[in-house]
Design a protein around this motif. Structure first.
Motif, short mmCIF file in Angstrom:
data_model
loop_
_atom_site.label_atom_id
_atom_site.label_comp_id
_atom_site.label_asym_id
_atom_site.label_seq_id
_atom_site.Cartn_x
_atom_site.Cartn_y
_atom_site.Cartn_z
N ASP A 20 -3.65 4.01 -3.14
CA ASP A 20 -2.22 4.02 -2.82
C ASP A 20 -1.94 4.95 -1.63
N ALA A 21 -2.59 6.12 -1.67
CA ALA A 21 -2.34 7.11 -0.60
C ALA A 21 -2.80 6.58 0.76
N GLU A 22 -3.95 5.89 0.77
CA GLU A 22 -4.45 5.34 2.04
C GLU A 22 -3.48 4.28 2.57
N LEU A 23 -3.01 3.43 1.65
CA LEU A 23 -2.07 2.38 2.07
C LEU A 23 -0.76 2.99 2.59
N ALA A 24 -0.32 4.06 1.92
CA ALA A 24 0.91 4.72 2.36
C ALA A 24 0.74 5.29 3.77
N ASP A 25 -0.45 5.85 4.04
CA ASP A 25 -0.72 6.39 5.38
C ASP A 25 -0.70 5.27 6.43
N LEU A 26 -1.33 4.14 6.07
CA LEU A 26 -1.35 3.01 7.00
C LEU A 26 0.06 2.48 7.24
N ALA A 27 0.83 2.39 6.16
CA ALA A 27 2.22 1.90 6.28
C ALA A 27 3.03 2.85 7.16
N ARG A 28 2.75 4.14 7.02
CA ARG A 28 3.48 5.13 7.83
C ARG A 28 3.16 4.95 9.31
N ASP A 29 1.97 4.41 9.60
CA ASP A 29 1.60 4.14 11.00
C ASP A 29 2.03 2.75 11.44
N GLY A 30 2.82 2.08 10.61
CA GLY A 30 3.38 0.79 11.00
C GLY A 30 2.61 -0.42 10.53
N ASP A 31 1.68 -0.26 9.59
CA ASP A 31 0.88 -1.38 9.12
C ASP A 31 1.63 -2.14 8.02
N GLU A 32 2.15 -3.31 8.39
CA GLU A 32 2.97 -4.09 7.45
C GLU A 32 2.16 -4.62 6.28
N ARG A 33 0.89 -4.97 6.53
CA ARG A 33 0.06 -5.51 5.44
C ARG A 33 -0.18 -4.46 4.37
N ALA A 34 -0.30 -3.21 4.80
CA ALA A 34 -0.48 -2.12 3.83
C ALA A 34 0.79 -1.96 2.99
N ALA A 35 1.94 -2.05 3.65
CA ALA A 35 3.21 -1.92 2.92
C ALA A 35 3.36 -3.07 1.92
N ARG A 36 3.00 -4.26 2.35
CA ARG A 36 3.12 -5.44 1.46
C ARG A 36 2.20 -5.29 0.26
N GLU A 37 1.01 -4.76 0.48
CA GLU A 37 0.07 -4.55 -0.63
C GLU A 37 0.67 -3.59 -1.66
N LEU A 38 1.33 -2.55 -1.15
CA LEU A 38 1.96 -1.58 -2.07
C LEU A 38 3.10 -2.25 -2.86
N VAL A 39 3.86 -3.10 -2.18
CA VAL A 39 4.94 -3.81 -2.88
C VAL A 39 4.35 -4.68 -3.99
N GLU A 40 3.31 -5.43 -3.65
CA GLU A 40 2.71 -6.34 -4.63
C GLU A 40 2.06 -5.55 -5.78
N ARG A 41 1.57 -4.36 -5.48
CA ARG A 41 0.92 -3.54 -6.50
C ARG A 41 1.94 -2.98 -7.49
N PHE A 42 3.13 -2.65 -6.99
CA PHE A 42 4.09 -1.94 -7.86
C PHE A 42 5.35 -2.73 -8.19
N GLU A 43 5.46 -3.97 -7.74
CA GLU A 43 6.72 -4.68 -7.99
C GLU A 43 6.97 -4.89 -9.48
N ARG A 44 5.92 -5.18 -10.24
CA ARG A 44 6.11 -5.38 -11.68
C ARG A 44 6.44 -4.09 -12.43
N PRO A 45 5.65 -3.03 -12.27
CA PRO A 45 6.02 -1.79 -12.98
C PRO A 45 7.42 -1.29 -12.66
N VAL A 46 7.77 -1.32 -11.36
CA VAL A 46 9.09 -0.82 -10.98
C VAL A 46 10.18 -1.73 -11.55
N PHE A 47 9.99 -3.05 -11.40
CA PHE A 47 11.01 -3.97 -11.90
C PHE A 47 11.14 -3.84 -13.42
N SER A 48 10.01 -3.69 -14.12
CA SER A 48 10.05 -3.60 -15.59
C SER A 48 10.89 -2.41 -16.04
#
Lengths: 200, 202
Positions: free
Chosen positions: A8-36
């Motif tokens: 998660d931390a690596e993806l967050a770093d990539l997203a902070r550098d503008g990597d949209e695929r990393a941000a999307r991966e984080l959304v897909e990883r946490f959409e269910r827990p957060v929504f639940s």
């Protein structure tokens, strides 16, 4: 290394550098827990989606403020929790039936706000009993105070530690323990009839 | 340990949790109490049932396309590649001038190295620095004259605002002057005969 293999931390770093695929991966990883969690707080599918979506957007749009000494998921849950609590404070407390929110006046609205479980047709007795217990449990969770509900769901459904829950809810560790203890008591009392049969 | 000691104190909430969820983790006297006390055993069993029931709660999913809707609203900081591309697009004239200057410097250095292979780089640097210093002084004087002619206040205001026609023209004029200056240095270097340069080097 693929995005799915990254932490998660690596993806967050990539997203902070503008990597949209990393941000999307984080959304897909946490959409269910957060929504639940959010859904079990507000009991309204449409509203839960709006709040969850807003939580993700605020998280990503403020990534430059993310402190890496905390878990990314704790930060995300914290934002989702604050948004939901702010919403609940503006509205009156929601303690609803599994059959839908109290303001669900149309059939469509009732369907949208109800907890949807499987059809009971042609299911073995054990499965029906499990579903009845799940319904009873959802009802008991919905009847808890919002902060008790959040604490117990984070502990037992999301498997968060007491320290993480304290961080997410921004309350002292002792308060987390108290909330969880009281929530368990209430759930235990609410489910007593389901386990033991109705009192005579 | 007496029967009274074992029954004496009920388990604390933390101990009930440890017994219900961790299985072990209780001190010997507390385990003994748990075996002897129906109330604490009931608490442990009830907590275990609640925890098991909670762990079976289904994870709920938002509707399809949730991630797309989130990503449509997210404004991530631009990556360095995007930042470079955007800067080049927004300052095309400056970027072109910078690229041309770079090519001229590299090309000029190449030509120079071929034409005057005997000249030591340090001597060349000292001579070029002297020439550049003269040119810089001339350029500064020229810029000051332009500033006076255009009106200094107007020029400063133009630089303070976002890119306007005036500030763009002033920027281009600066770049043009610097370009002309650099070119004149090269032209003078190329026209200078090697013996003269050798004298400079001595």
């Amino acid at each position: 290394m693929s995005y799915k293999e990254r932490s998660d931390a690596e993806l967050a770093d990539l997203a902070r550098d503008g990597d949209e695929r990393a941000a999307r991966e984080l959304v897909e990883r946490f959409e269910r827990p957060v929504f639940s969690i959010v859904y079990r707080m507000v009991r309204d599918r449409e509203l839960a989606e709006d709040l969850s979506q807003e939580a993700f957007v605020r998280t990503f749009n403020n990534l430059d403020r993310y402190d890496r000494s905390y878990k990314f998921s704790s930060w995300l849950f914290k934002i989702a929790y604050n948004l939901t609590v702010d919403h609940l404070r503006r509205k009156r407390p929601v303690t609803v039936s599994i059959h839908g929110a109290p303001d669900a006046v149309t059939a469509e609205r009732q369907r949208a706000t109800a907890v949807t479980l499987e059809s009971e047709e042609e299911m073995p007795d054990e499965r029906i009993e499990a579903l009845e217990l799940a319904e009873e449990l959802e009802r008991a969770i919905a009847a808890l105070r919002a902060d008790y509900r959040t604490a117990i769901l984070l502990r037992h459904v999301e498997g968060r530690t007491y320290e993480e829950i304290a961080e997410i809810m921004d309350i002292p560790l002792g308060t987390v323990k108290t909330y969880i203890f009281r929530a368990r008591r209430q759930l235990r009392d609410a489910l007593a009839d389901t386990y033991d049969g109705p009192a005579a | 340990m007496s029967q009274q000691d074992i029954r004496g104190t009920h388990l604390t909430p933390d101990q009930i949790e440890a017994a219900a969820l961790d299985g072990a983790g209780l001190a010997q006297d507390r385990s003994a109490h748990l075996l002897a006390c129906a109330e604490c055993a009931g608490d442990v069993a009830a907590l275990r049932r609640v925890a098991v029931a909670l762990s079976t709660l289904p994870e709920l999913a938002p509707t399809a396309g949730f991630a797309d809707r989130v990503m449509a609203r997210v404004e991530l900081p631009a990556s360095w590649k995007t930042r470079v591309r955007r800067t080049v697009r927004e300052h095309r004239a400056t970027a072109t001038a910078a690229a041309a200057a770079l090519v001229a410097i590299i090309g000029g250095a190449g030509i120079w190295a071929v034409r005057f292979p005997a000249l030591r780089p340090l001597d060349l640097f000292a001579w070029t620095a002297g020439q550049a210093s003269d040119l810089f002084w001339q350029a500064t004087v020229t810029m000051a004259r332009i500033a006076v002619d255009l009106g200094l206040a107007e020029l400063l205001a133009a630089f303070g605002a976002d890119l306007t026609l005036t500030s763009a023209l002033a920027g281009l004029a600066t770049i043009g002057l610097m370009g002309i200056g650099s070119l004149s240095v090269f032209v003078r270097l190329l026209r200078t005969e090697p013996p003269a340069l050798a004298r400079v080097a001595r």
